[in-house]
Design a protein around this motif. Sequence first.
Motif, PDB file in Angstrom:
ATOM      1  N   SER A   1       4.144  -0.211   3.860  1.00  0.00           N
ATOM      2  CA  SER A   1       3.952  -0.045   2.572  1.00  0.00           C
ATOM      3  C   SER A   1       2.787  -1.305   2.154  1.00  0.00           C
ATOM      4  CB  SER A   1       5.073   0.352   1.712  1.00  0.00           C
ATOM      5  OG  SER A   1       5.473  -0.925   1.539  1.00  0.00           O
TER       6      SER A   1
ATOM      7  N   SER B   1       1.081  -2.088  -1.805  1.00  0.00           N
ATOM      8  CA  SER B   1       1.027  -2.037  -3.327  1.00  0.00           C
ATOM      9  C   SER B   1       0.139  -3.001  -3.940  1.00  0.00           C
ATOM     10  CB  SER B   1       2.439  -2.216  -4.092  1.00  0.00           C
ATOM     11  OG  SER B   1       2.741  -3.540  -4.034  1.00  0.00           O
ATOM     12  N   GLN B   2      -0.600  -2.475  -5.032  1.00  0.00           N
ATOM     13  CA  GLN B   2      -1.653  -3.296  -5.649  1.00  0.00           C
ATOM     14  C   GLN B   2      -1.364  -3.269  -7.355  1.00  0.00           C
ATOM     15  OE1 GLN B   2      -4.468  -5.323  -4.127  1.00  0.00           O
ATOM     16  NE2 GLN B   2      -4.300  -6.135  -6.395  1.00  0.00           N
ATOM     17  N   ASN B   3      -1.284  -4.301  -7.861  1.00  0.00           N
ATOM     18  CA  ASN B   3      -1.235  -4.351  -9.382  1.00  0.00           C
ATOM     19  C   ASN B   3      -2.380  -5.042  -9.855  1.00  0.00           C
ATOM     20  OD1 ASN B   3       1.360  -2.887  -9.448  1.00  0.00           O
ATOM     21  ND2 ASN B   3       2.297  -5.125  -9.057  1.00  0.00           N
TER      22      ASN B   3
END
Length: 231
Positions: free
Chosen positions: A4, A6-8
């Motif tokens: 997985s 994820s990018q914020n």
Amino acid sequence: MDFSWSQNIDSVRDDTLVNWQSKDGTEFLAGINQLLGPKSYLEADFTFGDEHGYLSDPYRGVMPLLNFLQYNPQDAALIPENRPRNRTKEIFYIRYTQFISPLDGSAELSYRFFHDSYGIFGNTFEGTWHQNLGRHLVLSPGLRYYRQTAASFYYVLVPDYDNLPPYYSSDYRLSRFESFNISVDLTYKVIKQFYLDLAYSRYIMRGLDGITSQSAYPSANVFSFEGRIFF
């Protein structure tokens, strides 16, 4: 195998609470979920994360020990903390679950290792027992223990205002401490797709550096009630 990403991408107000600055983070996770037999299960994963931008807490300050005039000793003035603008972290997590037929229950044991570029090393040990009470009720007592080292830039008091270190923070969450969480959860299956949960936990945090006041570390009794619907 599981993978997985994820990018914020955030904008936050800095210590002036006026100016907006970027705060971005990226995380990658790779893991495995493996049946070891009809009654045992193993999960293991590794996470790498990177944050950059404004990472300080705009609501936290630090008190200098020398060369900083305090006009009111009863309400001391603080200077804004200054954390590095980049932080990397590595997390390893493993969990083992075993169903025990004679007891009609299962044991769940897990370990989590944490390290970051702040210099923090953290270890979490957790154990939970899930006991079936008939066809609709499950009682789950658990215990979690966490212990960490301090960040390299943690100070109770910054030594000298005229000679500040590159980074500094008095956030107790960056200090050396340990915590305990004792919990019990009761789950009731109303129907196959709808569950009700009633839970209680006692959380205790204790400082270990011998310098930070124990009053800085919170403790709490937490009660929760929730419903879950599965589709």
